[in-house]
Design a protein around this motif. Structure first.
Motif, PDB file in Angstrom:
ATOM      1  N   GLU A   1      39.979  17.016  14.110  1.00 43.45           N
ATOM      2  CA  GLU A   1      39.060  15.898  13.903  1.00 43.45           C
ATOM      3  C   GLU A   1      38.625  15.852  12.450  1.00 43.45           C
ATOM      4  N   PHE A   2      38.566  14.642  11.913  1.00 44.65           N
ATOM      5  CA  PHE A   2      37.989  14.402  10.591  1.00 44.65           C
ATOM      6  C   PHE A   2      36.813  13.460  10.772  1.00 44.65           C
ATOM      7  N   ARG A   3      35.660  13.830  10.208  1.00 37.64           N
ATOM      8  CA  ARG A   3      34.437  13.040  10.348  1.00 37.64           C
ATOM      9  C   ARG A   3      33.761  12.952   8.986  1.00 37.64           C
ATOM     10  N   ASN A   4      33.503  11.727   8.546  1.00 33.75           N
ATOM     11  CA  ASN A   4      32.832  11.504   7.271  1.00 33.75           C
ATOM     12  C   ASN A   4      31.464  10.891   7.528  1.00 33.75           C
ATOM     13  N   GLU A   5      30.429  11.458   6.891  1.00 30.93           N
ATOM     14  CA  GLU A   5      29.055  11.004   7.061  1.00 30.93           C
ATOM     15  C   GLU A   5      28.502  10.580   5.700  1.00 30.93           C
ATOM     16  N   ASP A   6      27.934   9.375   5.649  1.00 35.87           N
ATOM     17  CA  ASP A   6      27.457   8.824   4.385  1.00 35.87           C
ATOM     18  C   ASP A   6      26.078   8.214   4.595  1.00 35.87           C
ATOM     19  N   ILE A   7      25.175   8.431   3.637  1.00 32.55           N
ATOM     20  CA  ILE A   7      23.848   7.837   3.707  1.00 32.55           C
ATOM     21  C   ILE A   7      23.468   7.273   2.344  1.00 32.55           C
ATOM     22  N   VAL A   8      22.817   6.114   2.352  1.00 31.52           N
ATOM     23  CA  VAL A   8      22.118   5.585   1.183  1.00 31.52           C
ATOM     24  C   VAL A   8      20.677   5.352   1.621  1.00 31.52           C
ATOM     25  N   SER A   9      19.730   5.665   0.735  1.00 35.01           N
ATOM     26  CA  SER A   9      18.351   5.767   1.177  1.00 35.01           C
ATOM     27  C   SER A   9      17.399   5.536   0.013  1.00 35.01           C
TER      28      SER A   9
ATOM     29  N   LYS B   1       0.826  -1.208   0.000  1.00 33.22           N
ATOM     30  CA  LYS B   1       0.000   0.000   0.000  1.00 33.22           C
ATOM     31  C   LYS B   1       0.858   1.255   0.000  1.00 33.22           C
ATOM     32  N   VAL B   2       1.809   1.332   0.934  1.00 32.59           N
ATOM     33  CA  VAL B   2       2.741   2.465   1.005  1.00 32.59           C
ATOM     34  C   VAL B   2       4.140   1.890   1.155  1.00 32.59           C
ATOM     35  N   PRO B   3       5.020   2.108   0.179  1.00 36.49           N
ATOM     36  CA  PRO B   3       6.379   1.542   0.280  1.00 36.49           C
ATOM     37  C   PRO B   3       7.086   1.996   1.551  1.00 36.49           C
ATOM     38  N   PHE B   4       7.886   1.104   2.120  1.00 35.95           N
ATOM     39  CA  PHE B   4       8.644   1.430   3.322  1.00 35.95           C
ATOM     40  C   PHE B   4       9.806   2.358   2.967  1.00 35.95           C
ATOM     41  N   ASN B   5      10.192   3.183   3.930  1.00 36.37           N
ATOM     42  CA  ASN B   5      11.392   4.013   3.796  1.00 36.37           C
ATOM     43  C   ASN B   5      12.572   3.281   4.427  1.00 36.37           C
ATOM     44  N   HIS B   6      13.671   3.169   3.675  1.00 38.90           N
ATOM     45  CA  HIS B   6      14.882   2.510   4.165  1.00 38.90           C
ATOM     46  C   HIS B   6      16.039   3.509   4.140  1.00 38.90           C
ATOM     47  N   HIS B   7      16.825   3.514   5.229  1.00 43.78           N
ATOM     48  CA  HIS B   7      17.992   4.390   5.303  1.00 43.78           C
ATOM     49  C   HIS B   7      19.142   3.624   5.957  1.00 43.78           C
ATOM     50  N   ARG B   8      20.340   3.864   5.464  1.00 47.65           N
ATOM     51  CA  ARG B   8      21.547   3.324   6.092  1.00 47.65           C
ATOM     52  C   ARG B   8      22.581   4.438   6.152  1.00 47.65           C
ATOM     53  N   THR B   9      23.074   4.717   7.341  1.00 47.25           N
ATOM     54  CA  THR B   9      24.087   5.759   7.507  1.00 47.25           C
ATOM     55  C   THR B   9      25.362   5.154   8.066  1.00 47.25           C
ATOM     56  N   ASP B  10      26.486   5.648   7.585  1.00 51.47           N
ATOM     57  CA  ASP B  10      27.800   5.257   8.084  1.00 51.47           C
ATOM     58  C   ASP B  10      28.556   6.519   8.484  1.00 51.47           C
ATOM     59  N   VAL B  11      29.090   6.500   9.683  1.00 54.82           N
ATOM     60  CA  VAL B  11      29.868   7.630  10.186  1.00 54.82           C
ATOM     61  C   VAL B  11      31.240   7.119  10.597  1.00 54.82           C
ATOM     62  N   PHE B  12      32.276   7.699  10.002  1.00 50.40           N
ATOM     63  CA  PHE B  12      33.656   7.336  10.328  1.00 50.40           C
ATOM     64  C   PHE B  12      34.385   8.592  10.788  1.00 50.40           C
ATOM     65  N   GLY B  13      35.150   8.485  11.878  1.00 51.11           N
ATOM     66  CA  GLY B  13      35.842   9.656  12.392  1.00 51.11           C
ATOM     67  C   GLY B  13      37.192   9.333  12.983  1.00 51.11           C
ATOM     68  N   ILE B  14      38.101  10.291  12.873  1.00 53.24           N
ATOM     69  CA  ILE B  14      39.417  10.244  13.516  1.00 53.24           C
ATOM     70  C   ILE B  14      39.584  11.536  14.301  1.00 53.24           C
ATOM     71  N   ASN B  15      39.955  11.401  15.551  1.00 52.17           N
ATOM     72  CA  ASN B  15      40.070  12.566  16.422  1.00 52.17           C
ATOM     73  C   ASN B  15      41.393  12.520  17.167  1.00 52.17           C
ATOM     74  N   LEU B  16      42.042  13.666  17.272  1.00 54.68           N
ATOM     75  CA  LEU B  16      43.255  13.786  18.076  1.00 54.68           C
ATOM     76  C   LEU B  16      43.138  15.013  18.959  1.00 54.68           C
ATOM     77  N   ASN B  17      43.161  14.778  20.259  1.00 54.55           N
ATOM     78  CA  ASN B  17      43.196  15.869  21.224  1.00 54.55           C
ATOM     79  C   ASN B  17      44.471  15.739  22.043  1.00 54.55           C
ATOM     80  N   SER B  18      45.185  16.827  22.213  1.00 53.64           N
ATOM     81  CA  SER B  18      46.443  16.820  22.960  1.00 53.64           C
ATOM     82  C   SER B  18      46.452  17.979  23.949  1.00 53.64           C
ATOM     83  N   TYR B  19      47.129  17.780  25.062  1.00 51.31           N
ATOM     84  CA  TYR B  19      47.283  18.879  26.011  1.00 51.31           C
ATOM     85  C   TYR B  19      48.568  18.692  26.810  1.00 51.31           C
ATOM     86  N   PHE B  20      49.074  19.800  27.320  1.00 53.27           N
ATOM     87  CA  PHE B  20      50.281  19.760  28.138  1.00 53.27           C
ATOM     88  C   PHE B  20      50.233  20.910  29.140  1.00 53.27           C
TER      89      PHE B  20
END
Length: 695
Positions: free
Chosen positions: A387-395, A356-375
């Protein structure tokens, strides 16, 4: 046989050398020896931790010479994340609310989401019980405008804020929850427009249990509406001394028949969900590594969550969570982390009827690299990193056409965020100054590097008073839904700009062994706010997402806590009250808007915790809320949000190795609505048992 002790030395205490976060040697982060006096001065201590571990991962001594000193390690010394460099709660020049392990254990709640209801600055809008779907806001924000973190790792879902609180961990894994109120851009970067919630799990035991220590926990609960929940947690420390290895694994399953029926008569607020969470740690002389992996899966009847016209909606979500964190222990602290999250979301407008009404499908992938330093150096503590953060979706309906469609997915989007931060903290005995900035660039819409600065300052007056002030800025990137949701009379704009916030705050804190009180006043100016607007004069009017609105907000937040053990000698007893008031104004426009400023104008919370007799404890929690705005009912009328209050109570027998308890949520059956046409359950009765087993 009793033996008198001769030549017993009494430890000397110098106030400027003490273990308080604001002490003279606090910023050195090392052992200081003066003559025969050895003082372990750490910048911060992780209080309320079951394994008594300090921030660098080393064990806290429990010998006779240090027991009296350890008693001074209170919540004031707790390490919190109100800045890039770790500071003690007593030094933080921000409003940071901490829900401790004791608060979690005593609360009549079934999820972490429920627990946040008792934080007065937090708006918890639930569309169902048991954490089925919860939108968390801070100081009048929406769920899109705050960052959700697990052990400092951003787990926000770029598809929609509705799914950001799908946590893989159980309540038994949590040692504390930190709520940072106000802009947190220079601390957490994008998505932390008006604040952040950081959930901190237990540290891993690195040595075999001693005596009657336990490493196996189990919980079983049952109650109204067919509610049943079972959970277990196993800690596995190293079997050989000195290896520095520890791990734990927890799992839980929860189900309920639901409390609300569709027009057809079928229950459609049912819930089925499970979680699994693994933690591991390796502690060496010069560094420590923590690893995490988790899974959250749930399906729930979402009756009228998104449309009052359809009352048989259903949603199923699944989230994988993985992260690896490290920290060096030298003079220069490096704190790298890498993480990957994958989320699945399937929405059914008419449950089980894709024809009757097609379902909505979503898939998200989040990948990140973070470096915090202190002295630490002569002029204070400096933090820097990136920080580098990549966000991806297929839907099925969010994004641009895919070159290679697959499965249900026909469209998608990929974007990356790069940020650099710099912060310096001046830590004097009575004065703390924290100033810094974050520079952010996002690949979507060719956003240039934009700088968001901030500064916090606090001054301690005597031993009991502290005043603080801050100015901070932040941003929030639009979600994939806001960029591409162009169905059902909606037209999204893929060229939306980020929302931006400028905020000023000032406050005072009074801290004594008997009374802890604080008050804050804040002003928020939000620009480029993303809104859905409709021009009624257009030939074919549709709702369009635009950077349209400017919002100004003024708020006051106060709280008082009495330690009844110190005041009246009632062991393990306390009483607290808190109140938050917000007034927001929006620029007037002839266009119709979906943003109705549905925020909590008034929120009052009162909590009483009493230790009655022997092992018997009783807690009562009260909430009163008044929300602005209105909603359209299923009959087509307009209904304002009404004021409601809720009383929750918990009675528990807490023995050495087990706890038996009974809880009543919404004791008087108040009719409460956080979202239009989605009433919350009435009185909910729960009984439970927890066991702490021997190794």
């Amino acid at each position: 046989m009793y033996k008198p002790l001769f030549n017993q030395r009494k430890a000397l205490r110098f106030r400027q050398f003490s273990r308080k976060g604001y002490a003279l040697f606090a910023c050195l982060g090392r052992v200081v020896t003066i003559g025969v006096l050895s003082v372990a001065t750490q910048q911060t201590a992780i209080a309320a931790s079951d394994d008594n571990r300090v921030a660098d991962g080393s064990a806290v001594s429990t010998s006779a010479d240090t027991q009296s000193t350890d008693k001074e390690v209170t919540l004031d010394d707790l390490e919190v994340t109100g800045s890039r460099a770790p500071l003690a709660l007593g030094q933080a020049a921000r409003m940071v609310t901490v829900l401790s392990r004791e608060d979690i254990q005593a609360a009549p709640v079934q999820s972490i989401n429920d627990l946040l209801k008792y934080a007065v600055g937090v708006d918890v809008r639930q569309r169902g019980a048991l954490g089925a779907q919860t939108d968390i806001g801070i100081r009048g924000s929406s769920s899109e405008q705050i960052a959700i973190l697990l052990n400092g790792i951003n787990i926000c879902d770029p598809q929609t804020g509705h799914n950001s609180f799908d946590l893989p961990c159980d309540l038994s894994d949590i040692v504390r929850i930190e709520v940072l109120e106000g802009p947190a851009g220079r601390v957490y970067g994008t998505s932390s427009l008006v604040g952040a919630v950081n959930i901190v799990t237990k540290s891993q035991p690195l040595t075999p249990p001693q005596g009657r220590e336990s490493n196996v926990l189990a919980r079983l609960e049952g109650g109204s509406f067919g509610y049943l929940s079972a959970a277990g947690r196993v800690s596995l420390p190293s079997l050989w001394e000195g290896s520095g290895v520890g791990t734990s694994l927890s799992a839980s399953y929860t189900r309920s028949d639901g409390y609300q029926r569709a027009k057809s008569g079928a229950l459609n607020s049912d819930y089925r969900g499970g979680k699994a969470f693994w933690q591991g740690a390796y502690d060496a002389a010069d560094f420590r590594v923590n690893g995490y992996a988790g899974l959250s899966v749930k399906g729930f009847g979402s009756n009228t969550f998104y449309s009052a016209k359809y009352d048989e909606q259903y949603e199923r979500t699944l989230k994988w969570y993985t992260a690896l964190q490290g920290e060096t222990k030298g003079r220069l602290h490096f704190q790298p982390s890498v993480y990957w999250n994958r989320s699945y979301d399937r929405f059914e407008l008419i449950r089980g009827m894709a024809d009757k009404v097609p379902f909505n499908h979503h898939r998200t992938d989040v990948f990140g690299i973070n470096l915090n330093s202190y002295f630490d150096w002569l002029l204070g503590r400096t933090a820097f990193g990136a920080e580098f953060r990549n966000e991806d979706i297929v839907s099925t309906n969010l994004g641009e056409p895919l070159h290679r469609p697959h499965d249900h997915y026909r469209v998608g989007l990929n974007r990356s965020n790069l940020s650099f931060h710099l912060e310096h903290n001046v830590l004097l005995r009575r004065f703390t100054l924290s100033a810094g900035l974050v520079a952010v660039k996002n690949t979507w819409n060719e956003m240039p590097f934009t700088v968001y600065p901030g500064v916090d300052a606090s001054y301690r007056i005597g031993n009991d008073w502290k005043v603080y002030a801050s100015y901070n800025t932040s941003l929030r990137m639009p979600s994939f839904t806001e960029l591409y949701y162009s169905v059902g009379g909606h037209k999204a704009d893929k060229h939306l700009k980020p929302e931006e916030l400028h905020a000023v705050e000032g406050g005072v804190k009074w801290m004594t062994p008997v009374v802890t009180a604080q008050a804050a006043v804040y002003y928020h100016h939000l620009r480029n706010m993303i809104d859905w607007v409709l021009d009624p004069t257009a030939a074919n009017p549709v709702w369009e997402s635009v950077n349209h609105t400017k919002v100004n907000g003024v708020g006051v937040e106060t709280s008082v806590r009495l330690n009844l053990e110190q005041l009246m000698g009632w062991r393990q007893s306390s009483f607290s009250v808190a109140y938050n008031y917000i007034d927001q104004s929006k620029r007037e426009t002839p266009l119709l808007t979906q943003s109705k400023l549905e925020y909590l104008r008034h929120k009052f919370v009162a909590q009483l915790q009493l230790h009655l007799v022997s092992c018997l404890d009783w807690g009562v929690k009260y909430r009163l809320q008044k929300r602005t705005g209105s909603y359209t009912t299923t009959e087509g009328g307009v209904e304002p949000y009404h004021t409601y209050d809720v009383v929750d109570t918990r009675l528990a027998w807490n023995a050495n190795r087990y706890s038996v308890y009974a809880e009543l949520n919404n004791l008087f059956g108040s009719h409460s609505i956080d979202y239009g046409n989605v009433p919350q359950p009435g009185t909910w009765f729960i009984v439970g048992l927890t066991l702490s087993l021997f190794p």
